[in-house]
Design a protein around this motif. Sequence first.
Motif, PDB file in Angstrom:
ATOM      1  N   ASP A 262       0.841  -1.195   0.000  1.00 27.73           N
ATOM      2  CA  ASP A 262       0.000   0.000   0.000  1.00 27.73           C
ATOM      3  C   ASP A 262       0.884   1.257   0.000  1.00 27.73           C
ATOM      4  OD1 ASP A 262      -1.668   2.216   1.190  1.00 27.73           O
ATOM      5  OD2 ASP A 262      -3.165   0.617   1.130  1.00 27.73           O
ATOM      6  N   PRO A 263       0.535   2.283  -0.761  1.00 22.92           N
ATOM      7  CA  PRO A 263       1.341   3.513  -0.789  1.00 22.92           C
ATOM      8  C   PRO A 263       1.428   4.208   0.571  1.00 22.92           C
ATOM      9  CG  PRO A 263      -0.421   3.596  -2.439  1.00 22.92           C
ATOM     10  CD  PRO A 263      -0.564   2.319  -1.711  1.00 22.92           C
ATOM     11  N   ARG A 264       0.463   3.968   1.440  1.00 23.40           N
ATOM     12  CA  ARG A 264       0.483   4.589   2.768  1.00 23.40           C
ATOM     13  C   ARG A 264       1.461   3.913   3.718  1.00 23.40           C
ATOM     14  NH1 ARG A 264      -5.764   3.851   3.777  1.00 23.40           N
ATOM     15  NH2 ARG A 264      -5.193   1.950   2.697  1.00 23.40           N
ATOM     16  N   ALA A 265       2.041   2.780   3.321  1.00 21.89           N
ATOM     17  CA  ALA A 265       2.905   2.007   4.207  1.00 21.89           C
ATOM     18  C   ALA A 265       4.277   2.640   4.415  1.00 21.89           C
ATOM     19  CB  ALA A 265       3.071   0.588   3.676  1.00 21.89           C
ATOM     20  N   ARG A 266       4.726   3.443   3.472  1.00 24.40           N
ATOM     21  CA  ARG A 266       6.059   4.054   3.574  1.00 24.40           C
ATOM     22  C   ARG A 266       5.964   5.528   3.216  1.00 24.40           C
ATOM     23  NH1 ARG A 266       9.277   0.080   5.162  1.00 24.40           N
ATOM     24  NH2 ARG A 266       8.716  -1.962   4.416  1.00 24.40           N
ATOM     25  N   ASP A 267       6.815   6.312   3.865  1.00 20.20           N
ATOM     26  CA  ASP A 267       6.842   7.738   3.544  1.00 20.20           C
ATOM     27  C   ASP A 267       7.738   7.983   2.323  1.00 20.20           C
ATOM     28  OD1 ASP A 267       9.439   7.598   4.514  1.00 20.20           O
ATOM     29  OD2 ASP A 267       9.025   8.728   6.340  1.00 20.20           O
ATOM     30  N   ALA A 268       7.959   9.230   1.999  1.00 14.96           N
ATOM     31  CA  ALA A 268       8.717   9.583   0.792  1.00 14.96           C
ATOM     32  C   ALA A 268      10.155   9.064   0.825  1.00 14.96           C
ATOM     33  CB  ALA A 268       8.715  11.098   0.613  1.00 14.96           C
ATOM     34  N   SER A 269      10.721   8.927   2.022  1.00 11.99           N
ATOM     35  CA  SER A 269      12.096   8.436   2.122  1.00 11.99           C
ATOM     36  C   SER A 269      12.169   6.923   2.319  1.00 11.99           C
ATOM     37  CB  SER A 269      12.825   9.157   3.259  1.00 11.99           C
ATOM     38  OG  SER A 269      12.183   8.909   4.483  1.00 11.99           O
TER      39      SER A 269
ATOM     40  N   ARG B  12       3.152   4.949  10.384  1.00  9.55           N
ATOM     41  CA  ARG B  12       2.317   4.403  11.452  1.00  9.55           C
ATOM     42  C   ARG B  12       1.304   3.405  10.899  1.00  9.55           C
ATOM     43  NH1 ARG B  12       3.291   6.742  16.050  1.00  9.55           N
ATOM     44  NH2 ARG B  12       1.448   6.943  17.331  1.00  9.55           N
ATOM     45  N   PHE B  13       0.846   3.654   9.688  1.00  6.99           N
ATOM     46  CA  PHE B  13      -0.087   2.744   9.016  1.00  6.99           C
ATOM     47  C   PHE B  13       0.494   1.330   8.968  1.00  6.99           C
ATOM     48  CE2 PHE B  13      -1.381   0.681   5.031  1.00  6.99           C
ATOM     49  CZ  PHE B  13      -2.772   0.700   5.146  1.00  6.99           C
ATOM     50  N   LEU B  14       1.724   1.215   8.529  1.00  7.09           N
ATOM     51  CA  LEU B  14       2.377  -0.089   8.424  1.00  7.09           C
ATOM     52  C   LEU B  14       2.655  -0.676   9.801  1.00  7.09           C
ATOM     53  CD1 LEU B  14       3.627  -2.312   6.675  1.00  7.09           C
ATOM     54  CD2 LEU B  14       5.760  -1.025   6.717  1.00  7.09           C
ATOM     55  N   VAL B  15       3.145   0.143  10.707  1.00  7.84           N
ATOM     56  CA  VAL B  15       3.498  -0.344  12.042  1.00  7.84           C
ATOM     57  C   VAL B  15       2.260  -0.863  12.771  1.00  7.84           C
ATOM     58  CG1 VAL B  15       4.404   0.335  14.292  1.00  7.84           C
ATOM     59  CG2 VAL B  15       5.539   1.116  12.207  1.00  7.84           C
ATOM     60  N   VAL B  16       1.178  -0.099  12.741  1.00  4.33           N
ATOM     61  CA  VAL B  16      -0.048  -0.526  13.432  1.00  4.33           C
ATOM     62  C   VAL B  16      -0.568  -1.823  12.848  1.00  4.33           C
ATOM     63  CG1 VAL B  16      -2.478   0.062  13.757  1.00  4.33           C
ATOM     64  CG2 VAL B  16      -0.718   1.767  14.224  1.00  4.33           C
ATOM     65  N   HIS B  17      -0.588  -1.920  11.521  1.00  4.17           N
ATOM     66  CA  HIS B  17      -1.072  -3.153  10.912  1.00  4.17           C
ATOM     67  C   HIS B  17      -0.135  -4.330  11.201  1.00  4.17           C
ATOM     68  CE1 HIS B  17      -3.824  -0.546   8.712  1.00  4.17           C
ATOM     69  NE2 HIS B  17      -4.564  -1.646   8.566  1.00  4.17           N
ATOM     70  N   ALA B  18       1.157  -4.081  11.218  1.00  6.48           N
ATOM     71  CA  ALA B  18       2.107  -5.157  11.530  1.00  6.48           C
ATOM     72  C   ALA B  18       1.897  -5.664  12.956  1.00  6.48           C
ATOM     73  CB  ALA B  18       3.535  -4.671  11.336  1.00  6.48           C
ATOM     74  N   VAL B  19       1.660  -4.763  13.891  1.00  2.09           N
ATOM     75  CA  VAL B  19       1.406  -5.174  15.280  1.00  2.09           C
ATOM     76  C   VAL B  19       0.117  -5.982  15.366  1.00  2.09           C
ATOM     77  CG1 VAL B  19       0.838  -4.319  17.588  1.00  2.09           C
ATOM     78  CG2 VAL B  19       2.742  -3.315  16.324  1.00  2.09           C
ATOM     79  N   LEU B  20      -0.946  -5.512  14.733  1.00  5.09           N
ATOM     80  CA  LEU B  20      -2.215  -6.245  14.764  1.00  5.09           C
ATOM     81  C   LEU B  20      -2.084  -7.628  14.128  1.00  5.09           C
ATOM     82  CD1 LEU B  20      -4.684  -3.374  13.856  1.00  5.09           C
ATOM     83  CD2 LEU B  20      -4.357  -4.438  16.093  1.00  5.09           C
TER      84      LEU B  20
END
Length: 71
Positions: free
Chosen positions: A30-37, A42-50
């Motif tokens: 998902d494009p929201r999973a990583r920032d420009a760099s 947080r999107f990726l981290v929260v989903h990874a924790v869940l």
Amino acid sequence: MIVTLAVLLFVNAAWNLVVWPQFFKRVNRDPRARDASGRPTRFLVVHAVLIGISLLLAVVSAIVGIVALVS
């Protein structure tokens, strides 16, 4: 009754082990999973924790199902 409980726990474990890794692949792309760099957001981290918690519950369900069958 114990066998029914064990089967239910095994089905739960199998479902979690099949569904959540596939979901993680989609979240990771998902494009929201990583920032420009390229750092995780947080999107990726929260989903990874869940997803990690769900996989842990799958392992616990399988262990409890085995214990239910053995005892």
